[in-house]
Structure formats: structure tokens, C-alpha cells
Write a protein that holds these residues in place. Sequence first.
Motif, PDB file in Angstrom:
ATOM      1  N   LEU A 237       0.842  -1.198   0.000  1.00  0.00           N
ATOM      2  CA  LEU A 237       0.000   0.000   0.000  1.00  0.00           C
ATOM      3  C   LEU A 237       0.878   1.249   0.000  1.00  0.00           C
ATOM      4  O   LEU A 237       1.890   1.298   0.702  1.00  0.00           O
ATOM      5  N   PHE A 238       0.459   2.227  -0.767  1.00  0.00           N
ATOM      6  CA  PHE A 238       1.163   3.509  -0.807  1.00  0.00           C
ATOM      7  C   PHE A 238       0.222   4.600  -0.303  1.00  0.00           C
ATOM      8  O   PHE A 238      -0.991   4.503  -0.506  1.00  0.00           O
ATOM      9  N   PRO A 239       0.784   5.654   0.310  1.00  0.00           N
ATOM     10  CA  PRO A 239      -0.077   6.749   0.767  1.00  0.00           C
ATOM     11  C   PRO A 239      -0.936   7.282  -0.380  1.00  0.00           C
ATOM     12  O   PRO A 239      -0.447   7.493  -1.484  1.00  0.00           O
ATOM     13  N   ARG A 240      -2.201   7.468  -0.095  1.00  0.00           N
ATOM     14  CA  ARG A 240      -3.158   7.893  -1.114  1.00  0.00           C
ATOM     15  C   ARG A 240      -3.391   9.389  -1.068  1.00  0.00           C
ATOM     16  O   ARG A 240      -3.507   9.966   0.008  1.00  0.00           O
ATOM     17  N   ILE A 241      -3.505   9.979  -2.230  1.00  0.00           N
ATOM     18  CA  ILE A 241      -3.855  11.392  -2.349  1.00  0.00           C
ATOM     19  C   ILE A 241      -5.229  11.448  -3.009  1.00  0.00           C
ATOM     20  O   ILE A 241      -5.512  10.691  -3.934  1.00  0.00           O
ATOM     21  N   GLU A 242      -6.071  12.329  -2.524  1.00  0.00           N
ATOM     22  CA  GLU A 242      -7.407  12.495  -3.113  1.00  0.00           C
ATOM     23  C   GLU A 242      -7.465  13.860  -3.797  1.00  0.00           C
ATOM     24  O   GLU A 242      -7.584  14.883  -3.126  1.00  0.00           O
ATOM     25  N   PRO A 243      -7.330  13.897  -5.126  1.00  0.00           N
ATOM     26  CA  PRO A 243      -7.316  15.193  -5.809  1.00  0.00           C
ATOM     27  C   PRO A 243      -8.702  15.827  -5.888  1.00  0.00           C
ATOM     28  O   PRO A 243      -9.702  15.136  -6.090  1.00  0.00           O
ATOM     29  N   ALA A 244      -8.719  17.123  -5.727  1.00  0.00           N
ATOM     30  CA  ALA A 244      -9.951  17.895  -5.895  1.00  0.00           C
ATOM     31  C   ALA A 244      -9.636  19.070  -6.816  1.00  0.00           C
ATOM     32  O   ALA A 244      -8.523  19.600  -6.800  1.00  0.00           O
TER      33      ALA A 244
ATOM     34  N   LEU B 172     -15.981  27.522  -6.715  1.00  0.00           N
ATOM     35  CA  LEU B 172     -16.550  26.166  -6.709  1.00  0.00           C
ATOM     36  C   LEU B 172     -15.425  25.135  -6.713  1.00  0.00           C
ATOM     37  O   LEU B 172     -14.343  25.388  -7.243  1.00  0.00           O
ATOM     38  N   ALA B 173     -15.716  23.990  -6.124  1.00  0.00           N
ATOM     39  CA  ALA B 173     -14.696  22.946  -6.016  1.00  0.00           C
ATOM     40  C   ALA B 173     -15.367  21.589  -5.902  1.00  0.00           C
ATOM     41  O   ALA B 173     -16.559  21.511  -5.579  1.00  0.00           O
ATOM     42  N   GLY B 174     -14.606  20.538  -6.160  1.00  0.00           N
ATOM     43  CA  GLY B 174     -15.158  19.196  -5.982  1.00  0.00           C
ATOM     44  C   GLY B 174     -14.097  18.131  -6.206  1.00  0.00           C
ATOM     45  O   GLY B 174     -13.050  18.398  -6.803  1.00  0.00           O
ATOM     46  N   PHE B 175     -14.372  16.939  -5.723  1.00  0.00           N
ATOM     47  CA  PHE B 175     -13.425  15.838  -5.864  1.00  0.00           C
ATOM     48  C   PHE B 175     -13.432  15.272  -7.287  1.00  0.00           C
ATOM     49  O   PHE B 175     -14.466  15.243  -7.952  1.00  0.00           O
ATOM     50  N   VAL B 176     -12.271  14.816  -7.686  1.00  0.00           N
ATOM     51  CA  VAL B 176     -12.134  14.137  -8.979  1.00  0.00           C
ATOM     52  C   VAL B 176     -12.619  12.700  -8.793  1.00  0.00           C
ATOM     53  O   VAL B 176     -12.272  12.050  -7.807  1.00  0.00           O
ATOM     54  N   GLU B 177     -13.435  12.222  -9.728  1.00  0.00           N
ATOM     55  CA  GLU B 177     -13.925  10.849  -9.628  1.00  0.00           C
ATOM     56  C   GLU B 177     -13.083   9.908 -10.486  1.00  0.00           C
ATOM     57  O   GLU B 177     -12.361  10.344 -11.395  1.00  0.00           O
ATOM     58  N   ILE B 178     -13.202   8.629 -10.205  1.00  0.00           N
ATOM     59  CA  ILE B 178     -12.461   7.618 -10.975  1.00  0.00           C
ATOM     60  C   ILE B 178     -12.887   7.693 -12.441  1.00  0.00           C
ATOM     61  O   ILE B 178     -14.082   7.818 -12.744  1.00  0.00           O
ATOM     62  N   GLY B 179     -11.926   7.641 -13.328  1.00  0.00           N
ATOM     63  CA  GLY B 179     -12.229   7.669 -14.760  1.00  0.00           C
ATOM     64  C   GLY B 179     -12.365   9.067 -15.316  1.00  0.00           C
ATOM     65  O   GLY B 179     -12.856   9.226 -16.443  1.00  0.00           O
ATOM     66  N   GLU B 180     -11.963  10.077 -14.547  1.00  0.00           N
ATOM     67  CA  GLU B 180     -12.044  11.457 -15.022  1.00  0.00           C
ATOM     68  C   GLU B 180     -10.653  12.071 -15.116  1.00  0.00           C
ATOM     69  O   GLU B 180      -9.803  11.807 -14.249  1.00  0.00           O
TER      70      GLU B 180
ATOM     71  N   ASP C 278     -12.081  17.090 -16.929  1.00  0.00           N
ATOM     72  CA  ASP C 278     -13.429  16.492 -16.912  1.00  0.00           C
ATOM     73  C   ASP C 278     -14.126  16.838 -15.602  1.00  0.00           C
ATOM     74  O   ASP C 278     -15.322  17.136 -15.577  1.00  0.00           O
ATOM     75  N   ALA C 279     -13.367  16.740 -14.506  1.00  0.00           N
ATOM     76  CA  ALA C 279     -13.956  17.001 -13.186  1.00  0.00           C
ATOM     77  C   ALA C 279     -14.386  18.466 -13.070  1.00  0.00           C
ATOM     78  O   ALA C 279     -15.436  18.762 -12.495  1.00  0.00           O
ATOM     79  N   VAL C 280     -13.591  19.380 -13.625  1.00  0.00           N
ATOM     80  CA  VAL C 280     -13.959  20.803 -13.614  1.00  0.00           C
ATOM     81  C   VAL C 280     -15.304  20.980 -14.316  1.00  0.00           C
ATOM     82  O   VAL C 280     -16.232  21.597 -13.785  1.00  0.00           O
ATOM     83  N   ARG C 281     -15.420  20.403 -15.499  1.00  0.00           N
ATOM     84  CA  ARG C 281     -16.645  20.574 -16.292  1.00  0.00           C
ATOM     85  C   ARG C 281     -17.851  19.931 -15.594  1.00  0.00           C
ATOM     86  O   ARG C 281     -18.933  20.507 -15.545  1.00  0.00           O
ATOM     87  N   ARG C 282     -17.659  18.748 -15.041  1.00  0.00           N
ATOM     88  CA  ARG C 282     -18.781  18.054 -14.393  1.00  0.00           C
ATOM     89  C   ARG C 282     -19.244  18.802 -13.138  1.00  0.00           C
ATOM     90  O   ARG C 282     -20.442  19.029 -12.944  1.00  0.00           O
ATOM     91  N   GLU C 283     -18.280  19.197 -12.305  1.00  0.00           N
ATOM     92  CA  GLU C 283     -18.660  19.876 -11.058  1.00  0.00           C
ATOM     93  C   GLU C 283     -19.411  21.170 -11.350  1.00  0.00           C
ATOM     94  O   GLU C 283     -20.388  21.484 -10.679  1.00  0.00           O
ATOM     95  N   LEU C 284     -18.941  21.923 -12.331  1.00  0.00           N
ATOM     96  CA  LEU C 284     -19.604  23.193 -12.642  1.00  0.00           C
ATOM     97  C   LEU C 284     -21.003  22.954 -13.202  1.00  0.00           C
ATOM     98  O   LEU C 284     -21.941  23.678 -12.877  1.00  0.00           O
ATOM     99  N   ALA C 285     -21.144  21.910 -14.007  1.00  0.00           N
ATOM    100  CA  ALA C 285     -22.469  21.587 -14.550  1.00  0.00           C
ATOM    101  C   ALA C 285     -23.395  21.120 -13.434  1.00  0.00           C
ATOM    102  O   ALA C 285     -24.550  21.549 -13.345  1.00  0.00           O
ATOM    103  N   GLU C 286     -22.887  20.257 -12.555  1.00  0.00           N
ATOM    104  CA  GLU C 286     -23.734  19.701 -11.491  1.00  0.00           C
ATOM    105  C   GLU C 286     -24.150  20.748 -10.464  1.00  0.00           C
ATOM    106  O   GLU C 286     -25.306  20.827 -10.071  1.00  0.00           O
ATOM    107  N   GLU C 287     -23.169  21.501  -9.992  1.00  0.00           N
ATOM    108  CA  GLU C 287     -23.443  22.383  -8.848  1.00  0.00           C
ATOM    109  C   GLU C 287     -24.011  23.734  -9.251  1.00  0.00           C
ATOM    110  O   GLU C 287     -24.747  24.346  -8.481  1.00  0.00           O
ATOM    111  N   ALA C 288     -23.638  24.229 -10.426  1.00  0.00           N
ATOM    112  CA  ALA C 288     -24.072  25.574 -10.798  1.00  0.00           C
ATOM    113  C   ALA C 288     -24.788  25.628 -12.148  1.00  0.00           C
ATOM    114  O   ALA C 288     -25.215  26.701 -12.571  1.00  0.00           O
ATOM    115  N   GLY C 289     -24.928  24.487 -12.826  1.00  0.00           N
ATOM    116  CA  GLY C 289     -25.602  24.474 -14.119  1.00  0.00           C
ATOM    117  C   GLY C 289     -24.866  25.285 -15.172  1.00  0.00           C
ATOM    118  O   GLY C 289     -25.467  25.799 -16.114  1.00  0.00           O
TER     119      GLY C 289
END
Length: 307
Positions: free
Chosen positions: A167-174, A204-212, A216-227
Motif C-alpha cells: 500500500l502507498f499513501p493515497r492522495i485524493e485530488p480535488a 466552486l470545487a469538488g473531488f475528482v472521480e475515478i475515470g475522469e 473532466d472534473a472541472v466541467r462536471r462539477e460546474l455543470a452539477e453544482e451551478a448548471g
Amino acid sequence: MRTDDRVLAYGGGWLDRAAALRGDPGWLVERLTDPASLVLPLWRDRCLVDSERAPVRRAAVDAVELLAGADETVFLGLDAGRAVFAADLSGRDGHEACELAGAAEAVDVRALVGALGAAEAAVQAYAKGLLHWHRGQRFCGSCGAATVAGAGGHTRSCAGVGCGRLLFPRIEPAVIMLVEAPGAPERCLLARHQGAAEDSWSTLAGFVEIGESLEDAVRRELAEEAGVAVREVTYQGSQAWPFPAGLMVGFRATAASTRVRVDGEEVVEARWFTRAELRDRVAAGRALGRIDSIDRHLLGSWLDGRG
Ligand SMILES: [Zn+2]
């Protein structure tokens, strides 16, 4: 800011992490017996500080009892050749931890930022993040056997027969984004988040999901949270955010239109601000985000017309 990450709290690469050396147990034992080596004690994600609120630093050779009482001791790196370790006293109650460390109290590093030098804040945050990871990885997620630390605390390996998972230390990108309106006047989008004070606005901010990808995460978060749909997405810089395992990746994006439709859950309101409006808020004593956050730097650089 733009890409000058040295001005952002908690980063800066202050220690030589000595990755080529820390895998050698003999070298680590020598460092612990070197009179120059230091130990930073922490307790349940908090710095242990003295009566002046300075983080406790103990010479490793004088900290035998502290090291024996720690749940985990990790090697952080070399500071001009001097080894720096962190010891986790989380298994003790608060009083015991302070006594073992010779500390007055335990304080969150974010409460000390500004009072601490940049290097000290960064090293304390790094220690906090690494020790937090160890506490959550005591057992293997594949076979359930206990894991043991290696490489000076930069890996854990499963002790289970036939498993041996590493196991390696995990980073959770946002991602965190400053969104500009298309055309004139120049405006940026700020949001009021669920639970935030009435007149408290931030990017606005949000976590990056698997497969993004990050974009992609920037575009999805802005669409989801602020339309909001965006066109260009441009990297601005990143910030270590080990609270407990984050990496904040800052972007600037240009909206396709000024239409906004918030989700009403994470974001309760979002609106466009001109630079003059933001300057008026600053003049009225309203802070542009917390002093240690990349949010403040994204806003500050936009306000200065940079980037
Ligand atoms: Zn296992």
C-alpha cells in the motif's frame, strides 16, 4: 500566484524526502541515533505545541520514551542533512500525549498558519497527512490481515500469508475553479455553499472521480453544482492539502453563457461578481477566502488581472 506555488501554504518541498535512502532500515536506525535528528510528535491530527504555541521538536536521541510510546514513527525527510521524523501519539489520551511529548496542548496546524513559518507549517501538515494515512491502513483491504509500515513510513505491506499487498499513501485530488463570464463586463462566478454564512462567497470545487481527467472534473462539477457549461479550462497551480489527504488543483474556466442554475444541495446560490464588487467587499473587511487556501489565491490573481 499563478504557478508560483511557494506562496501557497503547506507546499514548497522544504524537505529532501530521501526516497533512495529511506528504504534502508539500517540507515533509518542510524538517523534515529544521530544527535542531530529531530522528532515531531503529533496527536490525532494535531500538532503538539509548547506554551508559546510553537510545535514541539525533540532531539531523537533524547526522545526514547516518546518514540517507545508512539503508535507509529515515520521518516519525513532531511532538513539540510538533518533527519526529521514524526511520531504519532494518537493511541494515548490527550494528557498522556502532551506529557510524553513535553507539550502544553494539541492544536490544528490550520489554526497556527500565519504564526508558523512556511516551512514549519508545510512539514507539520505533511506529518499530519502521513500519520493519518497510517491510522486508516492498519489492515489489508484484500485479505484483512494486519499491515506493517516500511520505507520509513512511506509504504505499508500486508503480512497475510499469500497476500503481501503493498500500500502507498493515497492522495485524493480535488479541482477548484475560478469561472469567468464570457465577454464584457469581466466577471467571475462565486457560490454560497450549503451551511455557509449568509454573505459568504467562494469559488466552486469538488473531488475528482475515478475515470475522469482533472478537466473532466472541472466541467462536471460546474455543470452539477451551478448548471454552468464552460469552454476553455486552464491550469493555474496546485496546493498540498493534507486535511487529511487532499491535493487541490486550481483552474480558470470560461463559461459558455452567464446562465446559472444551482443544485440547491451543495450550492444554494451562485452569482457573477465584477472586480469592483469584490474590491468593495475587501474594502468593507470581507475576506476573500481563508488566508491559507488556494481559493484566495485564485481570486486574488483574478482581482489583480493576472493569469
Ligand atoms: Zn492482504
